[in-house]
Design an enzyme around this catalytic site. Structure first.
Site, mmCIF file in Angstrom:
data_model
loop_
_atom_site.group_PDB
_atom_site.id
_atom_site.type_symbol
_atom_site.label_atom_id
_atom_site.label_comp_id
_atom_site.label_asym_id
_atom_site.label_seq_id
_atom_site.Cartn_x
_atom_site.Cartn_y
_atom_site.Cartn_z
ATOM 1 N N HIS A 72 0.847 -1.200 0.000
ATOM 2 C CA HIS A 72 0.000 0.000 0.000
ATOM 3 C C HIS A 72 0.879 1.245 0.000
ATOM 4 O O HIS A 72 1.689 1.443 0.899
ATOM 5 C CB HIS A 72 -0.941 -0.002 1.210
ATOM 6 C CG HIS A 72 -2.126 -0.893 1.008
ATOM 7 N ND1 HIS A 72 -3.337 -0.681 1.615
ATOM 8 C CD2 HIS A 72 -2.282 -1.995 0.240
ATOM 9 C CE1 HIS A 72 -4.201 -1.613 1.226
ATOM 10 N NE2 HIS A 72 -3.577 -2.436 0.395
ATOM 11 N N TYR A 200 -9.458 5.659 6.759
ATOM 12 C CA TYR A 200 -9.665 6.033 8.162
ATOM 13 C C TYR A 200 -10.685 7.175 8.153
ATOM 14 O O TYR A 200 -10.396 8.246 7.608
ATOM 15 C CB TYR A 200 -8.367 6.532 8.800
ATOM 16 C CG TYR A 200 -7.328 5.443 9.054
ATOM 17 C CD1 TYR A 200 -6.414 5.052 8.075
ATOM 18 C CD2 TYR A 200 -7.258 4.813 10.301
ATOM 19 C CE1 TYR A 200 -5.460 4.070 8.322
ATOM 20 C CE2 TYR A 200 -6.301 3.835 10.558
ATOM 21 C CZ TYR A 200 -5.411 3.467 9.569
ATOM 22 O OH TYR A 200 -4.465 2.499 9.828
ATOM 23 N N PRO A 292 -5.320 0.738 18.362
ATOM 24 C CA PRO A 292 -5.020 0.190 17.034
ATOM 25 C C PRO A 292 -4.973 1.214 15.894
ATOM 26 O O PRO A 292 -4.523 0.886 14.803
ATOM 27 C CB PRO A 292 -6.167 -0.810 16.806
ATOM 28 C CG PRO A 292 -7.277 -0.347 17.689
ATOM 29 C CD PRO A 292 -6.623 0.299 18.872
ATOM 30 N N LYS A 296 0.176 0.031 15.023
ATOM 31 C CA LYS A 296 1.571 -0.018 15.473
ATOM 32 C C LYS A 296 1.899 -1.212 16.377
ATOM 33 O O LYS A 296 3.080 -1.503 16.621
ATOM 34 C CB LYS A 296 1.920 1.277 16.224
ATOM 35 C CG LYS A 296 2.020 2.479 15.317
ATOM 36 C CD LYS A 296 3.276 2.404 14.470
ATOM 37 C CE LYS A 296 3.210 3.298 13.248
ATOM 38 N NZ LYS A 296 3.431 2.582 12.001
ATOM 39 N N TYR A 384 3.614 6.566 9.953
ATOM 40 C CA TYR A 384 2.753 5.447 9.535
ATOM 41 C C TYR A 384 3.585 4.321 8.909
ATOM 42 O O TYR A 384 3.352 3.151 9.189
ATOM 43 C CB TYR A 384 1.675 5.945 8.553
ATOM 44 C CG TYR A 384 0.561 4.950 8.369
ATOM 45 C CD1 TYR A 384 -0.542 4.935 9.222
ATOM 46 C CD2 TYR A 384 0.618 3.973 7.360
ATOM 47 C CE1 TYR A 384 -1.561 4.009 9.086
ATOM 48 C CE2 TYR A 384 -0.397 3.040 7.214
ATOM 49 C CZ TYR A 384 -1.489 3.058 8.068
ATOM 50 O OH TYR A 384 -2.485 2.131 7.930
#
Ligand code: PHB
Length: 389
Positions: A72, A200, A292, A296, A384
């Site tokens: 991704h 998200y 979550p 991580k 990220y």
């Protein structure tokens, strides 16, 4: 029995440490209180940082990951009824993440462990740790036989509820904690994901996340009250709530159908310091928990394992305890950065009971800034995809 390193817990942290030690010729035994089937039944997140992938490759456990993992290069943030893409690759110097379920990582490590001949004791009852300040050993019962496993070091990889952290004298630990007043209701379904990247979503009804395990398996979450139970949610209710929280155009594309699993996970931030006491070293969830948001948890466990393995190898190969002495400080520096990032992502995307209208406007303003500032997107992207080990 005697070994060099006794590893408590056969989750991904314990198995990865066992694989690294085994490859370096350092003896190790894994003691796990559950069965292998139970360990594999736990569904966790599915986003791997490059550093985690590299570690799995280094122990020869990435064949399936390389074949089936999904690369991704970006994520989408949803707010104000639209999607805003953050290009991770562009903003993180070419680095990306790999979507591959933690359950699959565990399965691959378990298969490699069985092939390696190193011993793993499943269903060990009444595991207790002894002599951690000088000559450590682990006591347990296996097939109704009392076993004493003497060792040089114990690696506590047995998660938040495990015995390792609880074996430390309370006065030796400092605990930092934040419990969030909500949880995530997750649903897994053998249906194509709504989007080819993760979404998200921030919505006034609460957070939602669209994730996946493969092109044919979707993983979705909606924020729910901490007191909610998965049994009280029908699949239809879940799909309705998910779609309400997504931009209209995205909601219209969601493929719905029967779930194969639904569960509620509580959200918590937690750090126990230090991560070493005597001959006992804590790794992963045994020492820290992140919410979550940002995925991580597994990646932090992997970096702890990397630091601990480095230190143990230095001890056995170079007869130096410097790495062991530095372990806690090194690991905690990275842990706290991931704690900060996970807390921050949680705070801008969830509905908090006491946020008020002012808090809502701040979230929207933060998201607007985030998706229009190169500097802010770089800060999100570098965290990220994972800070360096
Ligand atoms: C998941 O796919 O389960 C997942 C993905 C990203 C997260 C959390 C969970 O931040």
């Amino acid at each position: 029995m005697r070994t060099q390193v006794a590893i408590i817990g056969a989750g991904p942290a314990g198995l990865l440490l066992g694989a690294l030690l085994g490859k370096a010729g350092i003896g190790n035994v894994i003691v796990e209180r559950s069965s292998a089937a139970h360990v594999l039944s736990r569904i966790r997140a599915g986003v791997l940082e490059q550093g985690t992938v590299d570690l799995l490759r280094s122990v020869g456990c990435a064949t399936r990951l390389d074949a089936e993992g999904l690369i991704h290069e970006g994520i989408d943030l949803a707010f104000d009824d639209s999607l805003h893409r953050v290009d991770l690759k562009q903003h993180a110097g070419g680095r990306v993440v790999t979507v591959y379920g933690q359950t699959e990582v565990t399965r691959d490590l378990m298969d490699a462990r069985s092939a390696s001949g190193h011993s793993t004791i499943y269903e060990a009852a009444d595991v207790t740790l002894h002599g951690i300040d000088a000559s450590p050993y682990v006591a347990f019962r296996s097939d109704r036989v009392d076993v004493r496993l003497d060792c040089d070091f114990i690696a506590g990889c047995d998660g938040f509820h495990g015995v390792s952290r609880q074996s430390l004298p309370a006065a030796a630990l400092r605990v930092f904690e934040r419990v969030y007043p909500f949880g995530w209701l997750g649903l897994m379904a053998d249906l194509p994901p709504v989007n080819d990247e993760l979404i998200y979503a921030r919505h006034s009804r609460g957070f939602a996340l669209c994730s996946m395990r493969s092109p044919a398996r979707s993983r979705y979450y909606v924020q729910v009250d901490a007191s909610e139970h998965a049994e009280d949610w029908s699949d239809d209710q879940f799909w309705d709530e998910l779609r309400r929280r997504l931009p209209e155009a995205t909601a219209a594309r969601v493929t719905t159908g029967p779930s194969i699993e639904k569960s509620v996970a509580a959200l918590r931030s937690f750090v126990a310091e230090p991560m070493r006491f005597g001959q006992l070293f804590l790794c992963g969830d045994a020492a820290h928990i992140v919410p979550p948001t940002g995925a991580k948890g597994l990646n932090l466990a992997a970096s702890d394992v990397h630091y601990l393995f480095d230190a143990l190898r230095e001890f056995y190969e170079e007869k130096s305890a410097a790495g062991l002495d530095a372990y806690s400080t090194r690991a905690l520096a990275r842990v706290w950065k991931a704690e900060r990032f996970s807390w921050w992502m949680t705070s801008i995307l969830h509905r908090f009971p006491d946020q008020g209208e002012f808090g809502e406007r701040l979230q929207l303003s933060e998201l607007d800034y985030l998706t229009h500032s190169e500097a802010a997107m770089s800060a999100l992207a570098e965290n990220y995809v994972g800070l360096p080990f």
